[in-house]
Design a protein around this motif. Sequence first.
Motif, PDB file in Angstrom:
ATOM      1  N   GLY A 121       0.807  -1.228   0.000  1.00  0.00           N
ATOM      2  CA  GLY A 121       0.000   0.000   0.000  1.00  0.00           C
ATOM      3  C   GLY A 121       0.831   1.265   0.000  1.00  0.00           C
ATOM      4  N   ILE A 122       1.887   1.306   0.805  1.00  0.00           N
ATOM      5  CA  ILE A 122       2.704   2.531   0.867  1.00  0.00           C
ATOM      6  C   ILE A 122       3.390   2.816  -0.474  1.00  0.00           C
ATOM      7  CG2 ILE A 122       4.759   3.550   1.921  1.00  0.00           C
ATOM      8  CD1 ILE A 122       3.881   2.394   4.576  1.00  0.00           C
ATOM      9  N   PRO A 123       4.061   1.841  -1.109  1.00  0.00           N
ATOM     10  CA  PRO A 123       4.643   2.133  -2.429  1.00  0.00           C
ATOM     11  C   PRO A 123       3.600   2.566  -3.456  1.00  0.00           C
ATOM     12  CG  PRO A 123       5.564   0.118  -1.550  1.00  0.00           C
ATOM     13  CD  PRO A 123       4.435   0.493  -0.644  1.00  0.00           C
ATOM     14  N   LEU A 124       2.415   1.969  -3.409  1.00  0.00           N
ATOM     15  CA  LEU A 124       1.357   2.354  -4.339  1.00  0.00           C
ATOM     16  C   LEU A 124       0.978   3.819  -4.155  1.00  0.00           C
ATOM     17  CD1 LEU A 124      -0.804   1.606  -6.442  1.00  0.00           C
ATOM     18  CD2 LEU A 124      -2.249   0.830  -4.551  1.00  0.00           C
ATOM     19  N   LEU A 125       0.808   4.239  -2.916  1.00  0.00           N
ATOM     20  CA  LEU A 125       0.461   5.641  -2.649  1.00  0.00           C
ATOM     21  C   LEU A 125       1.605   6.577  -3.010  1.00  0.00           C
ATOM     22  CD1 LEU A 125      -1.473   5.379   0.731  1.00  0.00           C
ATOM     23  CD2 LEU A 125      -2.411   5.877  -1.533  1.00  0.00           C
ATOM     24  N   LEU A 126       2.839   6.192  -2.673  1.00  0.00           N
ATOM     25  CA  LEU A 126       3.985   7.048  -2.984  1.00  0.00           C
ATOM     26  C   LEU A 126       4.122   7.267  -4.489  1.00  0.00           C
ATOM     27  CD1 LEU A 126       6.724   5.729  -0.512  1.00  0.00           C
ATOM     28  CD2 LEU A 126       5.476   7.909  -0.402  1.00  0.00           C
ATOM     29  N   PHE A 127       3.954   6.197  -5.247  1.00  0.00           N
ATOM     30  CA  PHE A 127       4.067   6.338  -6.699  1.00  0.00           C
ATOM     31  C   PHE A 127       2.951   7.217  -7.248  1.00  0.00           C
ATOM     32  CE2 PHE A 127       3.425   5.353 -11.101  1.00  0.00           C
ATOM     33  CZ  PHE A 127       4.716   5.201 -11.607  1.00  0.00           C
ATOM     34  N   THR A 128       1.727   6.923  -6.832  1.00  0.00           N
ATOM     35  CA  THR A 128       0.575   7.634  -7.386  1.00  0.00           C
ATOM     36  C   THR A 128       0.584   9.107  -7.005  1.00  0.00           C
ATOM     37  OG1 THR A 128      -0.676   5.574  -7.220  1.00  0.00           O
ATOM     38  CG2 THR A 128      -1.927   7.584  -7.596  1.00  0.00           C
ATOM     39  N   LEU A 129       0.967   9.411  -5.784  1.00  0.00           N
ATOM     40  CA  LEU A 129       0.910  10.791  -5.312  1.00  0.00           C
ATOM     41  C   LEU A 129       2.146  11.603  -5.672  1.00  0.00           C
ATOM     42  CD1 LEU A 129      -0.579  10.209  -1.737  1.00  0.00           C
ATOM     43  CD2 LEU A 129      -1.794  10.981  -3.787  1.00  0.00           C
ATOM     44  N   SER A 345      18.971  -8.879  -5.836  1.00  0.00           N
ATOM     45  CA  SER A 345      17.675  -9.325  -5.343  1.00  0.00           C
ATOM     46  C   SER A 345      17.093  -8.351  -4.324  1.00  0.00           C
ATOM     47  CB  SER A 345      17.820 -10.716  -4.721  1.00  0.00           C
ATOM     48  OG  SER A 345      16.585 -11.170  -4.210  1.00  0.00           O
ATOM     49  N   ASP A 346      17.935  -7.843  -3.439  1.00  0.00           N
ATOM     50  CA  ASP A 346      17.454  -6.920  -2.406  1.00  0.00           C
ATOM     51  C   ASP A 346      16.874  -5.643  -2.998  1.00  0.00           C
ATOM     52  OD1 ASP A 346      18.146  -8.657  -0.403  1.00  0.00           O
ATOM     53  OD2 ASP A 346      20.047  -7.685   0.066  1.00  0.00           O
ATOM     54  N   GLN A 347      17.403  -5.202  -4.129  1.00  0.00           N
ATOM     55  CA  GLN A 347      16.945  -3.942  -4.709  1.00  0.00           C
ATOM     56  C   GLN A 347      15.822  -4.128  -5.725  1.00  0.00           C
ATOM     57  OE1 GLN A 347      18.839  -1.964  -2.912  1.00  0.00           O
ATOM     58  NE2 GLN A 347      20.297  -3.626  -2.555  1.00  0.00           N
ATOM     59  N   ALA A 348      15.405  -5.377  -6.000  1.00  0.00           N
ATOM     60  CA  ALA A 348      14.510  -5.618  -7.133  1.00  0.00           C
ATOM     61  C   ALA A 348      13.197  -4.850  -7.021  1.00  0.00           C
ATOM     62  CB  ALA A 348      14.240  -7.124  -7.270  1.00  0.00           C
ATOM     63  N   PHE A 349      12.587  -4.842  -5.850  1.00  0.00           N
ATOM     64  CA  PHE A 349      11.310  -4.136  -5.721  1.00  0.00           C
ATOM     65  C   PHE A 349      11.510  -2.628  -5.858  1.00  0.00           C
ATOM     66  CE2 PHE A 349       7.597  -2.804  -2.840  1.00  0.00           C
ATOM     67  CZ  PHE A 349       6.713  -2.793  -3.909  1.00  0.00           C
ATOM     68  N   GLY A 350      12.612  -2.123  -5.333  1.00  0.00           N
ATOM     69  CA  GLY A 350      12.910  -0.706  -5.516  1.00  0.00           C
ATOM     70  C   GLY A 350      13.104  -0.348  -6.976  1.00  0.00           C
ATOM     71  N   VAL A 351      13.705  -1.272  -7.743  1.00  0.00           N
ATOM     72  CA  VAL A 351      13.860  -1.049  -9.183  1.00  0.00           C
ATOM     73  C   VAL A 351      12.498  -0.971  -9.850  1.00  0.00           C
ATOM     74  CG1 VAL A 351      14.671  -2.100 -11.335  1.00  0.00           C
ATOM     75  CG2 VAL A 351      16.146  -2.093  -9.318  1.00  0.00           C
ATOM     76  N   TYR A 352      11.614  -1.894  -9.489  1.00  0.00           N
ATOM     77  CA  TYR A 352      10.272  -1.872 -10.073  1.00  0.00           C
ATOM     78  C   TYR A 352       9.592  -0.536  -9.770  1.00  0.00           C
ATOM     79  CZ  TYR A 352       5.723  -3.580 -11.572  1.00  0.00           C
ATOM     80  OH  TYR A 352       4.534  -3.732 -12.245  1.00  0.00           O
ATOM     81  N   PHE A 353       9.754  -0.049  -8.562  1.00  0.00           N
ATOM     82  CA  PHE A 353       9.116   1.193  -8.142  1.00  0.00           C
ATOM     83  C   PHE A 353       9.683   2.411  -8.872  1.00  0.00           C
ATOM     84  CE2 PHE A 353       9.210   4.835  -5.131  1.00  0.00           C
ATOM     85  CZ  PHE A 353       7.851   5.033  -4.961  1.00  0.00           C
ATOM     86  N   VAL A 398      17.662   5.213   2.664  1.00  0.00           N
ATOM     87  CA  VAL A 398      16.908   6.158   3.484  1.00  0.00           C
ATOM     88  C   VAL A 398      16.415   5.441   4.736  1.00  0.00           C
ATOM     89  CG1 VAL A 398      14.853   7.636   3.564  1.00  0.00           C
ATOM     90  CG2 VAL A 398      16.217   7.482   1.461  1.00  0.00           C
ATOM     91  N   PRO A 399      16.578   6.052   5.911  1.00  0.00           N
ATOM     92  CA  PRO A 399      16.126   5.381   7.140  1.00  0.00           C
ATOM     93  C   PRO A 399      14.664   4.951   7.057  1.00  0.00           C
ATOM     94  CG  PRO A 399      17.438   7.314   7.674  1.00  0.00           C
ATOM     95  CD  PRO A 399      17.232   7.346   6.195  1.00  0.00           C
ATOM     96  N   GLY A 400      14.406   3.710   7.387  1.00  0.00           N
ATOM     97  CA  GLY A 400      13.062   3.155   7.389  1.00  0.00           C
ATOM     98  C   GLY A 400      12.589   2.630   6.063  1.00  0.00           C
ATOM     99  N   ALA A 401      13.307   2.928   4.968  1.00  0.00           N
ATOM    100  CA  ALA A 401      12.840   2.529   3.640  1.00  0.00           C
ATOM    101  C   ALA A 401      12.887   1.008   3.439  1.00  0.00           C
ATOM    102  CB  ALA A 401      13.664   3.229   2.555  1.00  0.00           C
TER     103      ALA A 401
END
Length: 405
Positions: A121-129, A345-353, A398-401
């Motif tokens: 949910g958080i990545p979805l909102l961050l991308f959209t907003l 592998s660790d960065q894969a979702f961040g790459v997608y985002f 980034v802290p917490g990311a």
Amino acid sequence: MSEQTTTPPLGQQEGRPAPPASPSPAPRPTARRLAYIDNLRIVLTVLVVLHHVGVTYGNIPVWYFTEPAQDPSGLALDLLVVFNQAFFMGFFFLISGYFVPASYDRKGPRAFLRGRLVRLGIPLLLFTLLLRPLINQEQFAVWAAGAAEQGDTLPYWVFYLISWDPGPMWFVEVLLVFCLGYMLLRRIRGTATSDAPARQAGPRVPHPVPLLTGTLAVVGFTAGLIALTYVWRLLVPTGSYWPFVGLPTPYFLPQYVLLFIVGALAFRHGWADRLPRGAGWAGLAVALIGAAGHLSSLDGTAATGLRALAGAAWENVFAVGIIIALTVLFREVFNGQGRFGRFLSDQAFGVYFLHPLVLVGLGHALSGWEAVAVVKFAVMAALALPLCWGAAWLLRSVPGARKVF
């Protein structure tokens, strides 16, 4: 040597027998990292990036920044996009579904829901907003020009509201819905966490699926997928678009649903480990046959009746075959991971985002360069892949990311 004195345990003092030990609680299943699945995720993420680079320079203008091909090489990019689309997002849903049961078993319904809302949910909102306004300026210019032709003006804030679209994060949005559906089903069934397979606690010894049983199961699944896809597409024609959901290809939705379910069942029954090696070669042969048939059906004419059924058949035959072939290949050959592989592998979702932001920026940077389509594709791909992984690494610094990405 002095005699060492000890105090007897509580309950054994003064000659009383100790109470019976209470049984240890059964350990909950723990997440186990599977190198070959991680490596598959890396490859599929690379395909996502290449897919959108292909859309940038091909003849399918469904991206934030495009330079339609002015030469025949654009056809090769279109074929890359078409064959990618036939299987790679469905494969993503299968892999995602594979890890859902263990997560639910380990966390329980409330923590599972909370985790899904955070990670999806958080990545979805961050991308959209936040990211969407940075990458859809080309669309705003087109819409504003259209409004001007009608003698009207289009303020950006109005465009921001009416162009609501999660972009590539539609995958995250749909996956969140699937996870909620899984949670609801588990709650209805009242499935206890103890039904998690014992193999999660230790090494697994795969037992190959009997040839006839496995073959009939795959054939039956593929036939059902073809039939469901055909009926679905009678209701949702090819090329339709669901704006709010952002699903660019809703006519693939049956594949996404069924492969997510297959992923969850594969975890429960160990299907990925039980596939015999020969299934990989058979899957490759079937994929090649499906690809040839799918290629012959791409002549640009409207697909109706038996032709539409044949198109759905070839497409899904290719998808099932290539998914089986890649699963066996990576399990047998690429089932290890060093530091670099773990980093990817660790960065894969961040790459997608982040990859839309990187690709749109590169598209503008290369827009003044005249070259054939496949050359621009190759150059952008060579630049985009390391930039995407570097940007994802910075994001996760980034802290917490890391709790989200």
